[in-house]
Design a protein around this motif. Structure first.
Motif, PDB file in Angstrom:
ATOM      1  N   GLU A 180      -7.652  10.037   9.925  1.00  9.39           N
ATOM      2  CA  GLU A 180      -6.014  10.273  10.432  1.00  9.39           C
ATOM      3  C   GLU A 180      -5.663   9.488  11.476  1.00  9.39           C
ATOM      4  N   ALA A 181      -6.350   9.140  12.578  1.00  9.91           N
ATOM      5  CA  ALA A 181      -6.010   8.390  13.555  1.00  9.91           C
ATOM      6  C   ALA A 181      -5.549   7.040  13.231  1.00  9.91           C
ATOM      7  N   GLU A 182      -6.366   6.487  12.367  1.00 12.46           N
ATOM      8  CA  GLU A 182      -6.301   5.080  11.778  1.00 12.46           C
ATOM      9  C   GLU A 182      -4.965   4.796  10.897  1.00 12.46           C
ATOM     10  N   GLN A 183      -4.679   6.073  10.315  1.00  8.20           N
ATOM     11  CA  GLN A 183      -3.675   5.941   9.453  1.00  8.20           C
ATOM     12  C   GLN A 183      -2.186   6.324  10.268  1.00  8.20           C
ATOM     13  N   THR A 218       0.094   2.347  11.159  1.00 10.51           N
ATOM     14  CA  THR A 218       0.013   1.509  10.262  1.00 10.51           C
ATOM     15  C   THR A 218       1.547   0.953   9.780  1.00 10.51           C
ATOM     16  N   SER A 219       2.516   1.533  10.399  1.00 12.48           N
ATOM     17  CA  SER A 219       3.822   0.880  10.013  1.00 12.48           C
ATOM     18  C   SER A 219       4.486  -0.134  11.009  1.00 12.48           C
ATOM     19  N   ILE A 220       5.185  -1.072  10.434  1.00 12.89           N
ATOM     20  CA  ILE A 220       5.805  -1.943  11.322  1.00 12.89           C
ATOM     21  C   ILE A 220       7.457  -1.823  10.884  1.00 12.89           C
ATOM     22  N   VAL A 278      17.280  -2.902   8.262  1.00  8.35           N
ATOM     23  CA  VAL A 278      16.032  -2.756   8.983  1.00  8.35           C
ATOM     24  C   VAL A 278      15.133  -1.708   8.510  1.00  8.35           C
ATOM     25  N   TYR A 279      13.918  -1.940   8.145  1.00  2.00           N
ATOM     26  CA  TYR A 279      13.207  -1.010   7.347  1.00  2.00           C
ATOM     27  C   TYR A 279      11.892  -1.025   8.125  1.00  2.00           C
ATOM     28  N   GLU A 280      11.247   0.299   7.785  1.00  2.12           N
ATOM     29  CA  GLU A 280       9.994   0.681   8.163  1.00  2.12           C
ATOM     30  C   GLU A 280       9.191   0.720   7.065  1.00  2.12           C
ATOM     31  N   VAL A 281       8.099  -0.451   7.257  1.00  2.00           N
ATOM     32  CA  VAL A 281       7.250  -0.574   6.068  1.00  2.00           C
ATOM     33  C   VAL A 281       5.731  -0.543   6.684  1.00  2.00           C
ATOM     34  N   ASP A 282       4.904  -0.445   5.418  1.00  2.00           N
ATOM     35  CA  ASP A 282       3.415  -0.494   5.807  1.00  2.00           C
ATOM     36  C   ASP A 282       2.949  -1.890   6.150  1.00  2.00           C
ATOM     37  N   GLN A 283       2.175  -2.118   6.877  1.00  2.00           N
ATOM     38  CA  GLN A 283       1.673  -3.492   7.640  1.00  2.00           C
ATOM     39  C   GLN A 283       1.060  -4.071   6.640  1.00  2.00           C
ATOM     40  N   TYR A 284       0.559  -3.569   5.660  1.00  2.00           N
ATOM     41  CA  TYR A 284      -0.231  -4.435   4.570  1.00  2.00           C
ATOM     42  C   TYR A 284       0.818  -4.872   3.435  1.00  2.00           C
ATOM     43  N   GLN A 341       3.672 -13.680   0.719  1.00  2.05           N
ATOM     44  CA  GLN A 341       3.320 -13.636   2.078  1.00  2.05           C
ATOM     45  C   GLN A 341       3.320 -12.235   2.601  1.00  2.05           C
ATOM     46  N   ARG A 342       2.279 -11.988   3.555  1.00  4.68           N
ATOM     47  CA  ARG A 342       2.242 -10.427   4.289  1.00  4.68           C
ATOM     48  C   ARG A 342       3.254 -10.531   5.339  1.00  4.68           C
ATOM     49  N   VAL A 343       3.852  -9.429   5.331  1.00  8.17           N
ATOM     50  CA  VAL A 343       4.885  -9.350   6.416  1.00  8.17           C
ATOM     51  C   VAL A 343       4.186  -8.829   7.872  1.00  8.17           C
ATOM     52  N   HIS A 344       4.939  -9.030   8.850  1.00  4.46           N
ATOM     53  CA  HIS A 344       4.354  -8.710  10.465  1.00  4.46           C
ATOM     54  C   HIS A 344       5.455  -8.098  10.857  1.00  4.46           C
ATOM     55  N   ASP A 345       5.241  -7.441  11.942  1.00  4.24           N
ATOM     56  CA  ASP A 345       5.949  -6.611  13.006  1.00  4.24           C
ATOM     57  C   ASP A 345       7.326  -7.533  13.558  1.00  4.24           C
TER      58      ASP A 345
END
Length: 201
Positions: free
Chosen positions: A51-54, A57-59, A72-78, A104-108
């Motif tokens: 749960e702590a790891e979860q 995980t958003s960026i 502007v959106y909040e998405v999962d880092q993967y 391409q994988r997104v990043h913060d």
């Protein structure tokens, strides 16, 4: 007399078996309870760690241009660029997807710009990106370039080109030319030979 002795022996054996069973049960019961408690505690610890790891995980990404719902959106880092665009409602009818790296994988803090057909193509950028000049148009955008485009760089073959793409997808866009040194198989000399031919970010 013999029958009496046999009867006593049978009674003694039965008593030993019964007492042994009771002793065994009393001996094993605390162990079973303790083992079960340890098992449940281990499961709880694993659940807490998961749960702590979860939790983080958003960026945040900024999606602009020819999408249905820019913002502007909040998405999962993967997620990938294609996923982020879907979250923004998908492409408009005028969107030019030709040179976008949708895998391409997104990043913060990433800025994803979808151009209109006929406009200058700046598919994915990062904060602080400067306006493209005539000289830059002939350079390779290392953060959006395909495998074939990267191989046109001085000293870069198929293996190194794939290593650059793999690193980019795992760690996000390169922020400076020097970041390329972190790619497996890319040294300072290689970066020096190709730095005039690439644009970062």
């Amino acid at each position: 007399m013999i029958k009496l002795i046999k009867r006593h022996l049978v009674m003694i054996i039965v008593a030993i078996v019964v007492l042994g069973g009771i002793f065994y049960m009393k001996k094993e019961e605390p162990l079973d309870v303790q083992t079960e408690a340890d098992f449940e505690q281990a499961i709880e610890l694993v659940d807490e760690e998961f749960e702590a790891e979860q939790l983080d995980t958003s960026i945040i990404v900024d999606i602009k241009g020819e999408v249905q719902k820019p913002g502007v959106y909040e998405v999962d880092q993967y997620v990938r660029v294609s996923d982020a665009i879907s979250i923004a409602g998908g492409f408009t009818e005028d969107a030019d997807q030709t040179n976008m790296n949708l895998a391409q994988r997104v990043h913060d803090e990433m800025v994803i710009i979808v151009p209109k057909e006929g406009e200058e193509i700046i598919s994915v950028s990062t904060p602080g990106e400067t306006t493209t000049t005539d000289e830059d148009r002939n350079k390779i955008r290392i953060n959006q370039a395909t495998l074939e485009e990267i191989q046109t760089l001085n000293g870069i073959g198929p293996k190194k080109a794939q290593a650059i793409i793999d690193y980019r997808e795992e760690h996000g866009s390169f922020q400076s030319v020097e970041d390329l040194i972190e790619v497996n198989g890319i040294g300072e000399k290689t970066v020096e030979n190709m730095k005039e031919s690439i644009i970062v970010p």
